[in-house]
Design an enzyme around this catalytic site. Structure first.
Site, PDB file in Angstrom:
ATOM      1  N   ASP A  49      36.545  67.731  19.983  1.00 19.12           N
ATOM      2  CA  ASP A  49      37.434  66.688  19.468  1.00 19.12           C
ATOM      3  C   ASP A  49      36.627  65.648  18.710  1.00 19.12           C
ATOM      4  O   ASP A  49      35.887  64.866  19.300  1.00 19.12           O
ATOM      5  CB  ASP A  49      38.173  66.012  20.626  1.00 19.12           C
ATOM      6  CG  ASP A  49      39.159  64.976  20.117  1.00 19.12           C
ATOM      7  OD1 ASP A  49      40.312  65.359  19.828  1.00 19.12           O
ATOM      8  OD2 ASP A  49      38.780  63.795  19.982  1.00 19.12           O
ATOM      9  N   TYR A  54      34.701  58.859  13.536  1.00 15.13           N
ATOM     10  CA  TYR A  54      33.502  58.970  14.381  1.00 15.13           C
ATOM     11  C   TYR A  54      32.241  59.190  13.542  1.00 15.13           C
ATOM     12  O   TYR A  54      31.130  59.129  14.074  1.00 15.13           O
ATOM     13  CB  TYR A  54      33.633  60.114  15.400  1.00 15.13           C
ATOM     14  CG  TYR A  54      34.838  60.044  16.321  1.00 15.13           C
ATOM     15  CD1 TYR A  54      35.610  58.890  16.420  1.00 15.13           C
ATOM     16  CD2 TYR A  54      35.217  61.139  17.094  1.00 15.13           C
ATOM     17  CE1 TYR A  54      36.723  58.832  17.254  1.00 15.13           C
ATOM     18  CE2 TYR A  54      36.324  61.086  17.930  1.00 15.13           C
ATOM     19  CZ  TYR A  54      37.077  59.940  18.002  1.00 15.13           C
ATOM     20  OH  TYR A  54      38.174  59.900  18.822  1.00 15.13           O
ATOM     21  N   LYS A  79      40.849  64.006  12.868  1.00 11.25           N
ATOM     22  CA  LYS A  79      41.960  63.049  12.774  1.00 11.25           C
ATOM     23  C   LYS A  79      41.848  62.234  11.488  1.00 11.25           C
ATOM     24  O   LYS A  79      40.736  61.977  11.015  1.00 11.25           O
ATOM     25  CB  LYS A  79      41.944  62.077  13.971  1.00 11.25           C
ATOM     26  CG  LYS A  79      41.667  62.736  15.313  1.00 11.25           C
ATOM     27  CD  LYS A  79      41.718  61.766  16.476  1.00 11.25           C
ATOM     28  CE  LYS A  79      41.245  62.443  17.752  1.00 11.25           C
ATOM     29  NZ  LYS A  79      39.792  62.400  17.971  1.00 11.25           N
ATOM     30  N   HIS A 112      45.420  59.486  13.740  1.00  6.89           N
ATOM     31  CA  HIS A 112      44.617  58.856  14.799  1.00  6.89           C
ATOM     32  C   HIS A 112      45.391  57.731  15.510  1.00  6.89           C
ATOM     33  O   HIS A 112      45.368  57.639  16.738  1.00  6.89           O
ATOM     34  CB  HIS A 112      43.322  58.326  14.177  1.00  6.89           C
ATOM     35  CG  HIS A 112      42.167  58.245  15.109  1.00  6.89           C
ATOM     36  ND1 HIS A 112      40.875  58.520  14.747  1.00  6.89           N
ATOM     37  CD2 HIS A 112      42.103  57.910  16.430  1.00  6.89           C
ATOM     38  CE1 HIS A 112      40.061  58.358  15.779  1.00  6.89           C
ATOM     39  NE2 HIS A 112      40.791  57.983  16.817  1.00  6.89           N
ATOM     40  N   LEU A 194      37.830  59.430  31.499  1.00  8.94           N
ATOM     41  CA  LEU A 194      37.014  58.784  32.537  1.00  8.94           C
ATOM     42  C   LEU A 194      37.051  57.265  32.376  1.00  8.94           C
ATOM     43  O   LEU A 194      36.186  56.564  32.924  1.00  8.94           O
ATOM     44  CB  LEU A 194      35.563  59.293  32.446  1.00  8.94           C
ATOM     45  CG  LEU A 194      35.394  60.819  32.489  1.00  8.94           C
ATOM     46  CD1 LEU A 194      33.938  61.215  32.240  1.00  8.94           C
ATOM     47  CD2 LEU A 194      35.882  61.374  33.831  1.00  8.94           C
ATOM     48  N   SER A 235      30.408  63.329  26.844  1.00  6.94           N
ATOM     49  CA  SER A 235      29.092  62.996  27.377  1.00  6.94           C
ATOM     50  C   SER A 235      28.041  63.486  26.394  1.00  6.94           C
ATOM     51  O   SER A 235      28.230  64.497  25.730  1.00  6.94           O
ATOM     52  CB  SER A 235      28.867  63.634  28.751  1.00  6.94           C
ATOM     53  OG  SER A 235      27.559  63.313  29.197  1.00  6.94           O
ATOM     54  N   ARG A 240      25.684  66.347  32.626  1.00  8.21           N
ATOM     55  CA  ARG A 240      27.084  65.905  32.732  1.00  8.21           C
ATOM     56  C   ARG A 240      28.004  66.786  31.897  1.00  8.21           C
ATOM     57  O   ARG A 240      29.123  67.101  32.314  1.00  8.21           O
ATOM     58  CB  ARG A 240      27.206  64.455  32.274  1.00  8.21           C
ATOM     59  CG  ARG A 240      26.529  63.461  33.184  1.00  8.21           C
ATOM     60  CD  ARG A 240      26.601  62.082  32.559  1.00  8.21           C
ATOM     61  NE  ARG A 240      26.046  61.059  33.433  1.00  8.21           N
ATOM     62  CZ  ARG A 240      25.918  59.784  33.074  1.00  8.21           C
ATOM     63  NH1 ARG A 240      26.316  59.382  31.868  1.00  8.21           N
ATOM     64  NH2 ARG A 240      25.403  58.902  33.914  1.00  8.21           N
ATOM     65  N   ASN A 244      30.981  68.561  33.812  1.00 10.84           N
ATOM     66  CA  ASN A 244      32.369  68.205  33.486  1.00 10.84           C
ATOM     67  C   ASN A 244      33.236  69.449  33.228  1.00 10.84           C
ATOM     68  O   ASN A 244      34.460  69.374  33.297  1.00 10.84           O
ATOM     69  CB  ASN A 244      32.414  67.275  32.265  1.00 10.84           C
ATOM     70  CG  ASN A 244      31.871  65.892  32.567  1.00 10.84           C
ATOM     71  OD1 ASN A 244      31.638  65.546  33.728  1.00 10.84           O
ATOM     72  ND2 ASN A 244      31.661  65.090  31.529  1.00 10.84           N
TER      73      ASN A 244
HETATM   74  N1  LIG Z   1      42.578  59.284  19.774  1.00  8.46           N
HETATM   75  C1  LIG Z   1      41.943  58.175  20.090  1.00  8.46           C
HETATM   76  O1  LIG Z   1      42.324  57.068  19.695  1.00  8.46           O
HETATM   77  C2  LIG Z   1      40.739  58.250  20.958  1.00  8.46           C
HETATM   78  C3  LIG Z   1      40.184  57.078  21.480  1.00  8.46           C
HETATM   79  C4  LIG Z   1      39.069  57.189  22.311  1.00  8.46           C
HETATM   80  C5  LIG Z   1      38.540  58.438  22.607  1.00  8.46           C
HETATM   81  N2  LIG Z   1      39.095  59.567  22.053  1.00  8.46           N
HETATM   82  C6  LIG Z   1      38.535  60.908  22.330  1.00  8.46           C
HETATM   83  O2  LIG Z   1      38.407  61.085  23.738  1.00  8.46           O
HETATM   84  C7  LIG Z   1      37.051  61.401  24.049  1.00  8.46           C
HETATM   85  C8  LIG Z   1      36.679  60.895  25.420  1.00  8.46           C
HETATM   86  O3  LIG Z   1      36.856  59.495  25.515  1.00  8.46           O
HETATM   87  P1  LIG Z   1      35.635  58.444  25.540  1.00  8.46           P
HETATM   88  O4  LIG Z   1      34.500  59.021  24.816  1.00  8.46           O
HETATM   89  O5  LIG Z   1      36.172  57.141  25.039  1.00  8.46           O
HETATM   90  O6  LIG Z   1      35.307  58.225  27.055  1.00  8.46           O
HETATM   91  P2  LIG Z   1      35.282  59.064  28.430  1.00  8.46           P
HETATM   92  O7  LIG Z   1      35.195  60.512  28.169  1.00  8.46           O
HETATM   93  O8  LIG Z   1      36.387  58.541  29.277  1.00  8.46           O
HETATM   94  O9  LIG Z   1      33.924  58.536  29.063  1.00  8.46           O
HETATM   95  C9  LIG Z   1      32.680  58.722  28.443  1.00  8.46           C
HETATM   96  C10 LIG Z   1      31.639  57.938  29.236  1.00  8.46           C
HETATM   97  O10 LIG Z   1      31.525  58.477  30.551  1.00  8.46           O
HETATM   98  C11 LIG Z   1      30.181  58.910  30.762  1.00  8.46           C
HETATM   99  N3  LIG Z   1      30.247  60.185  31.498  1.00  8.46           N
HETATM  100  C12 LIG Z   1      30.728  61.371  31.062  1.00  8.46           C
HETATM  101  N4  LIG Z   1      30.654  62.310  32.009  1.00  8.46           N
HETATM  102  C13 LIG Z   1      30.077  61.724  33.092  1.00  8.46           C
HETATM  103  C14 LIG Z   1      29.704  62.188  34.367  1.00  8.46           C
HETATM  104  N5  LIG Z   1      29.916  63.458  34.727  1.00  8.46           N
HETATM  105  N6  LIG Z   1      29.134  61.303  35.230  1.00  8.46           N
HETATM  106  C15 LIG Z   1      28.929  60.015  34.873  1.00  8.46           C
HETATM  107  N7  LIG Z   1      29.273  59.514  33.667  1.00  8.46           N
HETATM  108  C16 LIG Z   1      29.830  60.368  32.772  1.00  8.46           C
HETATM  109  C17 LIG Z   1      29.556  59.077  29.393  1.00  8.46           C
HETATM  110  O11 LIG Z   1      28.167  58.835  29.443  1.00  8.46           O
HETATM  111  P3  LIG Z   1      27.052  59.692  28.616  1.00  8.46           P
HETATM  112  O12 LIG Z   1      27.664  60.099  27.302  1.00  8.46           O
HETATM  113  O13 LIG Z   1      25.959  58.687  28.463  1.00  8.46           O
HETATM  114  O14 LIG Z   1      26.676  60.860  29.474  1.00  8.46           O
HETATM  115  C18 LIG Z   1      30.280  57.989  28.604  1.00  8.46           C
HETATM  116  O15 LIG Z   1      29.671  56.725  28.837  1.00  8.46           O
HETATM  117  C19 LIG Z   1      36.281  60.731  22.900  1.00  8.46           C
HETATM  118  O16 LIG Z   1      34.934  61.151  22.832  1.00  8.46           O
HETATM  119  C20 LIG Z   1      37.144  61.105  21.731  1.00  8.46           C
HETATM  120  O17 LIG Z   1      36.919  62.461  21.364  1.00  8.46           O
HETATM  121  C21 LIG Z   1      40.175  59.485  21.244  1.00  8.46           C
END
Ligand SMILES: NC(=O)c1ccc[n+]([C@@H]2O[C@H](COP(=O)([O-])OP(=O)(O)OC[C@H]3O[C@@H](n4cnc5c(N)ncnc54)[C@H](OP(=O)(O)O)[C@@H]3O)[C@@H](O)[C@H]2O)c1
Length: 277
Positions: A49, A54, A79, A112, A194, A235, A240, A244
């Site tokens: 994704d 990004y 997106k 988006h 997360l 991640s 991780r 995951n």
């Molecule tokens: N459509 C939208 O508007 C929108 C908005 C936000 C996000 N997204 C999408 O959703 C995806 C995920 O959301 P997100 O990146 O915001 O956050 P997330 O997946 O909720 O959390 C990512 C964070 O958690 C940490 N993490 C991941 N796995 C872990 C584990 N097993 N243990 C401990 N910590 C862990 C990562 O650290 P490290 O990376 O340092 O390991 C990072 O700091 C995005 O990458 C993007 O593709 C879409």
């Protein structure tokens, strides 16, 4: 190692299917994206994704090509960003995304954000319909759409979105939009599953994790799967990334699910869709 053959495929309303668990790459710099995505593909991820916003589509595309995997084996989402809303602008943005990704199609193209102040998301969606008709996006959908945005989209356009990607995690369970999506055959996909890492110290989730001998992150991702959501944890850390994906060897029971249901406090980590763009 996870039993990769059993990562479920979720059917979409257009006849396609999406792997229920994928890798998100928000905030992964382009020069790191290639290694991160390579690690994920090697671990068994088959769903990525990204987004033009990004600024890492090129790195994602390099990793895809370097993996040697057939293009059709990997489900690729990107997106259209808020500054590219409008019919012709979106067509141009899509071309730029394909160029950066180095592919001739994506599996899913999403708006988006509705970006309501511009009020151009209906014409933006018409461009997505055209892109889908041309076969350059196998599926199309939206992200961050609230019920009122979806109601207008369904009234004014011809293709029901395959996906609505919204923020969902135990602190923000989004029952209203998920129920609407379900009623209309739209699959809900969870971003920031997360809560960007902020939820990982939650004592209830830690207790459930200890009972199953897994990590808190694994409990949360497993919860998403058992909710029927598509989930895209991010991640950059190889261990991780692998962990995951390793969430099929245990199951949350009714009391675990009840404890997690009680954590819904309506807490967003991102913007409210009515006030972004
Ligand atoms: N459509 C939208 O508007 C929108 C908005 C936000 C996000 N997204 C999408 O959703 C995806 C995920 O959301 P997100 O990146 O915001 O956050 P997330 O997946 O909720 O959390 C990512 C964070 O958690 C940490 N993490 C991941 N796995 C872990 C584990 N097993 N243990 C401990 N910590 C862990 C990562 O650290 P490290 O990376 O340092 O390991 C990072 O700091 C995005 O990458 C993007 O593709 C879409």
């Amino acid at each position: 190692m996870p039993d990769l053959d059993t990562i479920p495929l979720v059917p979409l309303n257009d006849g396609n299917a999406i792997p229920q668990l994928g890798l998100g790459v928000y905030k992964v710099p382009d020069d790191e994206a290639e290694a991160v995505v390579a690690t994920a593909l090697e671990a068994g991820y088959r769903h990525l994704d990204t987004a033009s916003f990004y600024a890492n589509e090129a790195g994602v595309g390099r990793a895809l090509r370097a993996s040697g995997l057939p293009r059709d084996d990997v489900f690729l989402t990107t997106k259209v960003w808020n500054t590219d809303h409008g019919h012709d602008e979106t067509l141009r943005a899509f071309d730029a995304s394909l160029e950066a990704l180095g592919t001739d199609h994506v599996d899913l193209y999403l708006i988006h954000w509705p970006a309501p102040r511009q009020d151009r998301w209906v014409e933006t969606y018409r461009a997505l319909e055209r892109i889908a008709a041309e076969g350059r996006a196998r599926s199309i959908g939206v992200s961050n759409f609230q019920v009122h945005h979806l109601e207008r989209l369904l009234a004014e356009t011809g293709v029901v979105p395959a996906i609505n990607q919204v923020e969902v995690h135990p602190w923000l369970q989004q029952h209203e939009v998920r129920a609407f999506d379900d009623r209309h055959g739209i699959v809900t996909e969870a971003w920031s599953p997360l809560a960007r890492g902020r939820i990982l110290d939650d004592p209830t989730l830690a207790r459930v994790a200890a009972a199953h001998g897994v990590s808190t992150a694994q409990v949360i991702i497993r919860w998403h799967l058992q909710q029927g959501l598509v989930v895209i944890p991010k991640s950059v850390t190889p261990d991780r990334i692998r962990a995951n994906l390793d969430v099929l060897g245990f199951e949350l029971d009714a009391s675990d699910l009840a404890a997690i249901a009680a954590l819904d406090i309506g807490e967003r980590t991102g913007s409210h869709p009515d006030h972004n763009g």
